[in-house]
Design a protein around this motif. Structure first.
Motif, mmCIF file in Angstrom:
data_model
loop_
_atom_site.group_PDB
_atom_site.id
_atom_site.type_symbol
_atom_site.label_atom_id
_atom_site.label_comp_id
_atom_site.label_asym_id
_atom_site.label_seq_id
_atom_site.Cartn_x
_atom_site.Cartn_y
_atom_site.Cartn_z
ATOM 1 N N ASN A 353 0.711 -1.143 0.004
ATOM 2 C CA ASN A 353 0.083 -0.060 0.130
ATOM 3 C C ASN A 353 0.949 1.232 -0.087
ATOM 4 N N VAL A 354 2.199 1.136 -0.098
ATOM 5 C CA VAL A 354 3.180 2.285 0.125
ATOM 6 C C VAL A 354 2.998 3.356 -1.166
ATOM 7 N N GLU A 355 2.833 4.420 -0.957
ATOM 8 C CA GLU A 355 2.937 5.386 -1.979
ATOM 9 C C GLU A 355 4.362 5.900 -2.569
ATOM 10 N N PRO A 356 4.452 6.106 -3.961
ATOM 11 C CA PRO A 356 3.542 6.094 -5.053
ATOM 12 C C PRO A 356 3.489 4.456 -5.379
ATOM 13 N N ILE A 357 2.132 4.090 -5.891
ATOM 14 C CA ILE A 357 2.135 2.835 -6.240
ATOM 15 C C ILE A 357 2.852 2.481 -7.631
ATOM 16 N N ASN A 358 2.937 1.526 -8.046
ATOM 17 C CA ASN A 358 3.622 1.074 -9.271
ATOM 18 C C ASN A 358 2.739 1.673 -10.477
ATOM 19 N N VAL A 359 3.180 2.839 -10.883
ATOM 20 C CA VAL A 359 2.233 3.654 -11.803
ATOM 21 C C VAL A 359 2.261 2.865 -13.165
ATOM 22 N N HIS A 360 3.407 2.382 -13.610
ATOM 23 C CA HIS A 360 3.262 1.784 -14.777
ATOM 24 C C HIS A 360 2.568 0.602 -15.005
ATOM 25 N N LEU A 361 1.688 0.126 -13.811
ATOM 26 C CA LEU A 361 0.602 -0.823 -14.029
ATOM 27 C C LEU A 361 -0.554 -0.266 -14.419
ATOM 28 N N TYR A 362 -0.780 1.151 -14.255
ATOM 29 C CA TYR A 362 -1.821 1.775 -14.552
ATOM 30 C C TYR A 362 -1.978 2.855 -15.645
ATOM 31 N N ARG A 363 -0.947 3.331 -16.067
ATOM 32 C CA ARG A 363 -0.477 4.239 -17.007
ATOM 33 C C ARG A 363 0.203 3.874 -18.181
ATOM 34 N N CYS A 364 0.045 4.474 -19.089
ATOM 35 C CA CYS A 364 1.065 4.462 -20.476
ATOM 36 C C CYS A 364 2.691 4.681 -19.971
ATOM 37 N N SER A 365 3.550 3.970 -20.551
ATOM 38 C CA SER A 365 4.737 4.051 -20.017
ATOM 39 C C SER A 365 5.737 5.122 -20.976
ATOM 40 N N GLY A 366 4.924 5.666 -21.997
ATOM 41 C CA GLY A 366 5.494 6.618 -22.912
ATOM 42 C C GLY A 366 5.879 7.843 -21.942
ATOM 43 N N PRO A 367 7.021 8.410 -22.238
ATOM 44 C CA PRO A 367 7.664 9.465 -21.460
ATOM 45 C C PRO A 367 6.443 10.532 -21.518
ATOM 46 N N GLY A 368 6.043 11.207 -20.505
ATOM 47 C CA GLY A 368 5.141 12.169 -20.381
ATOM 48 C C GLY A 368 3.771 12.113 -20.639
ATOM 49 N N CYS A 369 3.237 10.735 -21.032
ATOM 50 C CA CYS A 369 1.940 10.399 -21.379
ATOM 51 C C CYS A 369 1.416 10.101 -20.206
ATOM 52 N N SER A 370 0.042 10.840 -20.085
ATOM 53 C CA SER A 370 -0.812 10.601 -18.689
ATOM 54 C C SER A 370 -1.827 9.633 -19.103
ATOM 55 N N MET A 371 -1.952 9.115 -20.318
ATOM 56 C CA MET A 371 -3.259 8.191 -20.444
ATOM 57 C C MET A 371 -3.283 6.900 -19.652
ATOM 58 N N ARG A 372 -4.331 6.713 -18.934
ATOM 59 C CA ARG A 372 -4.586 5.667 -18.072
ATOM 60 C C ARG A 372 -5.077 4.462 -18.832
ATOM 61 N N VAL A 373 -4.928 3.318 -18.097
ATOM 62 C CA VAL A 373 -5.185 2.030 -19.001
ATOM 63 C C VAL A 373 -6.626 1.992 -19.625
ATOM 64 N N SER A 374 -7.395 2.346 -18.479
ATOM 65 C CA SER A 374 -8.849 2.475 -18.731
ATOM 66 C C SER A 374 -9.455 3.252 -20.099
ATOM 67 N N LYS A 375 -8.458 4.105 -20.567
ATOM 68 C CA LYS A 375 -8.698 4.921 -21.506
ATOM 69 C C LYS A 375 -8.126 4.642 -22.908
ATOM 70 N N PHE A 376 -7.454 3.469 -22.963
ATOM 71 C CA PHE A 376 -6.837 3.312 -24.245
ATOM 72 C C PHE A 376 -7.918 2.751 -25.295
ATOM 73 N N VAL A 377 -7.538 3.334 -26.266
ATOM 74 C CA VAL A 377 -8.574 3.252 -27.359
ATOM 75 C C VAL A 377 -8.524 2.053 -27.910
ATOM 76 N N SER A 378 -7.234 1.350 -28.344
ATOM 77 C CA SER A 378 -7.060 -0.043 -28.700
ATOM 78 C C SER A 378 -6.646 -0.788 -27.545
ATOM 79 N N LYS A 379 -6.414 -2.110 -27.758
ATOM 80 C CA LYS A 379 -5.836 -2.994 -26.948
ATOM 81 C C LYS A 379 -4.565 -2.583 -26.643
ATOM 82 N N LYS A 380 -4.157 -2.512 -25.294
ATOM 83 C CA LYS A 380 -3.082 -2.292 -24.552
ATOM 84 C C LYS A 380 -1.805 -2.821 -25.340
ATOM 85 N N ARG A 381 -0.869 -2.261 -25.534
ATOM 86 C CA ARG A 381 0.347 -2.735 -26.039
ATOM 87 C C ARG A 381 1.545 -3.151 -24.847
#
Length: 584
Positions: A353-381
């Protein structure tokens, strides 16, 4: 045995098209005739035990009758005249547990050939019937033991004490039967776990332990066959099976979760009020895989996310039982072990439960991209190299590759093991937390290990690596040259380059070693992983903006399971108990 198999047991073919058989003996008569001689053979004759292990016809009869007795309804065998005592079928079950264990156990003389386990399994109808019937035996013998009336005198002559001894002995050999077929046959081991064998064993121990862990008097407690030591060995036979099933399985995490969900930790806390026979005169010490050893084995799996989920669901009841029984503790060794494991459960939940959580599990790993997994238009890569980084688009994936992922991809791959285990990949945050706390808590020990390694390997003093062995509890630390690590590409030239960058970017660079690795296991598989804390921090720290949006995961499709029980209440209880932990 051949006569009974041919004339008493149901034939393995269609009776309607087969010639009728003479009505020479019923199944009831066959069982009644065989129960006493087979028991004597199994307990007193080495040659007789060898006959059971080496005769095809004997094993076929025993396996078939064992299946028949295990699946009867109403405790009535075909041919039962109805004039016998009510305890015949329960006695037959317990005696049959011993006989069947002897049939599949290894011979005392290694020079004598015995039949393979496959012969017994074939006679019983296959792996699944053997497994299901065995678990039925354990449940029914447990039911019979619990139904025994409370002994009046607790002496060796009391009928209730004799019945308890009979049923618990049957349970002991059933547990040994479980362990033997699980060790000898991988398909039996997998089918047992699938059918809930660990849950069945834990339930049996939970129900019978209050009946048999009773300190009565000197005559009974020190009796060689019915004493307290032998009664505790019955339970430890069950603990030994649970331990072997977890250690030998391809997926030990599932077995650990099954044990925790079945209430094993609560059962062990209830055992605190029972006397420890190891502290008494003429009593043998604990077995190699007794209750304490099983506890320490479970603790080596607290680094996995799925296990922490199970702990979180039952942690309150575990702590409540521990607090209730702590004042009445009579088994001090078990109490100390439970206290250590309790602290590890608190650490595991905090690391998850420690913060920050593993952000790469929930957000795009692209530099500076804030897109979350739930909003991916196509199937996640997902990156096919490291299996950790995920991207919302091909553009983000190419950008991340050019901005450093090309170098860190191999590092992340070494952080999740050679086969990219999902259990390890989803547990990196917890493993990283235990890694960091272990190193910070062993500063002097690490310095000593470094000095010893520098003297032992003078030619490799510049390529030393700190290895944290988390396959044992408490974890151990070792310092070795990088090329001596198991399942780790230590000869790759990238590691000295990465070590230099780690020292450059770290606030407190390690002294005397390049970097740390973690040794973990998933049962019978062991992995040496590159430092999860270092890999996650250095591979992703420059790619995210850690704002409030990162932690708002209400509409994410991969949600954090730590919210299931209410984090505020859990954190409060964890902190309060953590502050009082030295009172254990």
């Amino acid at each position: 045995m051949r006569f009974f198999a041919r004339n008493c047991l149901p034939p393995p073919y269609d009776v309607s098209v087969a010639p009728s058989r003479p009505n020479l003996c019923t199944v009831f008569d066959a069982g009644k005739i065989c129960i006493s001689p087979l028991t004597v053979i199994c307990t007193r004759s080495e040659e007789g035990r060898h006959l059971l292990r080496s005769s095809v016809s004997v094993q076929h009869y025993i396996a078939q009758l064992w299946i028949l007795v295990g699946n009867i309804r109403g405790d009535v065998l075909p041919g039962d005249p109805g004039t016998t005592s009510e305890g015949f079928i329960p006695m037959l079950r317990t005696s049959w547990a011993l006989t069947n264990f002897v049939c599949v156990s290894e011979s005392e003389d290694p020079d004598k050939a015995t039949l393979p386990l496959s012969n017994y399994i074939h006679a019983a109808g296959g792996v699944k019937p053997v497994v299901i019937t065995l678990l039925k035996y354990i449940r029914r013998i447990t039911r019979d033991a619990v139904a025994v009336e409370e002994p009046r005198s607790w002496t060796t002559r009391d009928e209730s004490v004799k019945l308890l001894h009979l049923y618990t002995t049957g349970l002991k050999y059933s547990f040994l039967f479980l362990q033997t077929i699980s060790r000898q046959d991988a398909s039996c081991r997998a089918q047992l776990i699938r059918q809930g064998s660990i849950r069945t064993v834990v339930d049996a121990i939970t129900q019978i332990s209050p009946r048999i862990l009773v300190q009565a008097n000197h005559e009974l407690d020190f009796h060689p066959d019915m004493g307290l030591a032998e009664r505790q060995n019955v339970l430890w036979s069950g603990y030994s099976y649970i331990a072997s099933a977890i250690r030998d399985a391809d997926d030990g995490v599932t077995g650990v979760c099954q044990a925790i969900d079945a209430g094993l930790l609560q059962t062990l806390t209830n055992a605190l009020v029972c006397p420890a026979h190891a502290n008494c005169r003429d009593h043998p010490p604990r077995g190699r895989m007794g209750d304490i050893e099983l506890l320490f084995l479970l603790a080596t799996f607290f680094i996995y996310h799925r296990v922490v989920q199970s702990i979180t669901r039952h942690w309150y009841f575990f702590v409540q039982n521990f607090s209730r029984t702590k004042q009445e503790t009579r088994d001090e060794g078990l109490g100390i072990a439970l206290g250590l494991v309790l602290r590890s459960t608190i650490d595991a939940m905090k690391h998850r439960n420690v913060e920050p959580i593993n952000v790469h599990l929930y957000r795009c790993s692209g530099p500076g991209c804030s897109m979350r997994v739930s909003k991916f238009v196509s199937k996640k890569r997902r990156c096919s190299g490291c299996l950790i980084s995920i991207y919302c688009s091909e553009k983000c994936q190419r950008t991340a590759w050019r901005n450093g992922h090309k170098k860190w991809c191999q590092v992340l791959r070494c952080t999740i093991g050679p086969w990219g285990s999902r259990e390890i990949r989803t547990s990196l945050q917890v493993i990283a937390g235990f890694e960091t706390s272990s190193i910070s808590g062993k500063v002097k020990e690490v310095e000593t290990r470094v000095r010893e390694a520098q003297q032992q390997f003078p030619d490799f003093s510049n390529t030393l690596v700190l290895m944290l062995d988390m396959t044992v509890y408490p974890s151990e630390s070792h310092v070795l040259p990088v090329h001596m690590l198991e399942q780790f590409p230590g000869g790759d030239p990238i590691w000295p380059e990465i070590a230099a960058e780690i020292r450059q970017r770290s606030d407190s660079p390690p002294k005397g070693y390049m970097f740390s690795v973690v040794k973990v296991h998933l049962g019978n598989s062991t992995f040496t992983l590159f430092s999860p804390s270092t890999a996650l921090r250095m591979a992703f720290e420059d790619q995210y903006f850690l704002d409030d949006e990162v932690y708002n995961s209400e509409d994410e499709d991969e949600t954090d399971d730590s919210k299931t029980l209410g984090d505020q209440d859990l954190d409060y209880d964890s902190e309060s108990l953590h502050n009082k932990r030295y009172d254990v």
